[in-house]
Write a protein that holds these residues in place. Structure first.
Motif, PDB file in Angstrom:
ATOM      1  N   GLY A 174     -24.467 -21.535  16.567  1.00 39.41           N
ATOM      2  CA  GLY A 174     -25.729 -21.752  15.894  1.00 39.41           C
ATOM      3  C   GLY A 174     -26.195 -20.524  15.143  1.00 39.41           C
ATOM      4  N   GLN A 187     -33.919 -22.320  15.351  1.00 39.23           N
ATOM      5  CA  GLN A 187     -32.459 -22.293  15.432  1.00 39.23           C
ATOM      6  C   GLN A 187     -31.859 -23.570  14.828  1.00 39.23           C
ATOM      7  OE1 GLN A 187     -34.559 -21.879  18.103  1.00 39.23           O
ATOM      8  NE2 GLN A 187     -33.624 -20.553  19.680  1.00 39.23           N
ATOM      9  N   THR A 188     -30.625 -23.440  14.357  1.00 36.53           N
ATOM     10  CA  THR A 188     -29.880 -24.588  13.826  1.00 36.53           C
ATOM     11  C   THR A 188     -28.452 -24.523  14.344  1.00 36.53           C
ATOM     12  OG1 THR A 188     -29.294 -23.384  11.809  1.00 36.53           O
ATOM     13  CG2 THR A 188     -31.272 -24.786  11.726  1.00 36.53           C
ATOM     14  N   GLN A 240     -29.377 -33.213  13.846  1.00 34.56           N
ATOM     15  CA  GLN A 240     -30.541 -32.335  13.983  1.00 34.56           C
ATOM     16  C   GLN A 240     -31.531 -32.659  12.886  1.00 34.56           C
ATOM     17  OE1 GLN A 240     -29.725 -28.128  14.294  1.00 34.56           O
ATOM     18  NE2 GLN A 240     -31.898 -27.545  14.344  1.00 34.56           N
ATOM     19  N   SER A 241     -32.777 -32.865  13.301  1.00 32.40           N
ATOM     20  CA  SER A 241     -33.857 -33.120  12.356  1.00 32.40           C
ATOM     21  C   SER A 241     -34.981 -32.138  12.666  1.00 32.40           C
ATOM     22  CB  SER A 241     -34.353 -34.564  12.486  1.00 32.40           C
ATOM     23  OG  SER A 241     -35.451 -34.811  11.643  1.00 32.40           O
ATOM     24  N   THR A 286     -24.544 -25.006  13.720  1.00 32.62           N
ATOM     25  CA  THR A 286     -23.621 -24.947  12.578  1.00 32.62           C
ATOM     26  C   THR A 286     -22.266 -25.579  12.895  1.00 32.62           C
ATOM     27  OG1 THR A 286     -22.903 -22.734  13.280  1.00 32.62           O
ATOM     28  CG2 THR A 286     -24.703 -22.866  11.670  1.00 32.62           C
ATOM     29  N   VAL A 329     -32.896 -31.924  18.319  1.00 28.78           N
ATOM     30  CA  VAL A 329     -31.434 -32.014  18.345  1.00 28.78           C
ATOM     31  C   VAL A 329     -31.035 -33.157  19.281  1.00 28.78           C
ATOM     32  CG1 VAL A 329     -29.266 -30.853  18.920  1.00 28.78           C
ATOM     33  CG2 VAL A 329     -31.175 -29.556  17.912  1.00 28.78           C
TER      34      VAL A 329
END
Length: 208
Positions: free
Chosen positions: A115, A75-76, A87-88, A78, A92
């Motif tokens: 996300g 997941q990311t 976030q890397s 947005t 997070v």
């Protein structure tokens, strides 16, 4: 050493020793830390989702917080509000927005984000931590270094000099009486010679 100076020196030495002992015996304070995180997926659509995150402080008051966790399904984030994030990869970090930096004991704060995810699952993260403390719903105590106290130097008391005896007033010699001159006896007048013969003397002498 005179008794007064000895007592003052001993008192100064004891004060310095007690000050050093106070620093040596200063302990460390115990800071209570604990938190609980409620992560709720509020809505979800194909490839995306919305989430509300509630952070509850169970320990000592917090002034400034960072919440960390790791996604497990790629997941990311947005978009995020009521905070800032970095976030890397899966890791997070969400920091406070300033106005919500303080969380009292038993208090809470919220932030939310949108996300994206790929695949068919969007599992909820479980490894949350606030300021490095794992949020397990319990409180732990960790020693926090108490500020070092430099021993205050007691003012050195220089012993007051023992008073020097005041000189006794020298006795002024009493003036010896000047000898009064002894009066020399006045000479008595020598008696005048009494005339011989009949008295009163006659003016003429008669021969019988």
């Amino acid at each position: 050493m005179p008794p007064i100076r000895h007592r003052r020196w001993l008192a100064a030495a004891m004060a310095a020793a007690l000050g050093a002992l106070g620093v040596a015996t200063a302990g460390t304070a115990q800071a209570a830390a604990g938190c609980q995180v409620t992560y709720t997926v509020t809505n979800q659509w194909p490839g995306g989702f919305g989430t509300d995150v509630k952070v509850t402080n169970l320990g000592d008051p917090i002034n400034g917080w960072k919440l960390t966790w790791s996604f497990t399904a790629g997941q990311t984030i947005t978009q995020l509000w009521s905070g800032t994030y970095t976030q890397s990869g899966a890791q997070v970090t969400v920091s406070d927005a300033g106005y919500n930096a303080s969380i009292p004991t038993g208090g809470s704060t919220n932030f939310g984000f949108n996300g994206a995810f790929s695949g068919s699952t969007n599992p909820v993260p479980t490894n949350f931590a606030v300021n490095g403390t794992a949020c397990t719903g319990t409180v732990t105590s960790s020693p926090s270094a108490s500020p070092s106290q430099s021993p205050s130097q007691s003012p050195s008391q220089s012993p007051s000099p023992s008073p020097s005896p005041s000189p006794s007033p020298s006795a002024s010699p009493s003036p010896s009486p000047s000898p009064s001159p002894s009066p020399s006896p006045s000479p008595s007048p020598s008696p005048s010679a009494t005339p011989s013969g009949p008295w009163p003397p006659s003016s003429t002498y008669s021969n019988p």
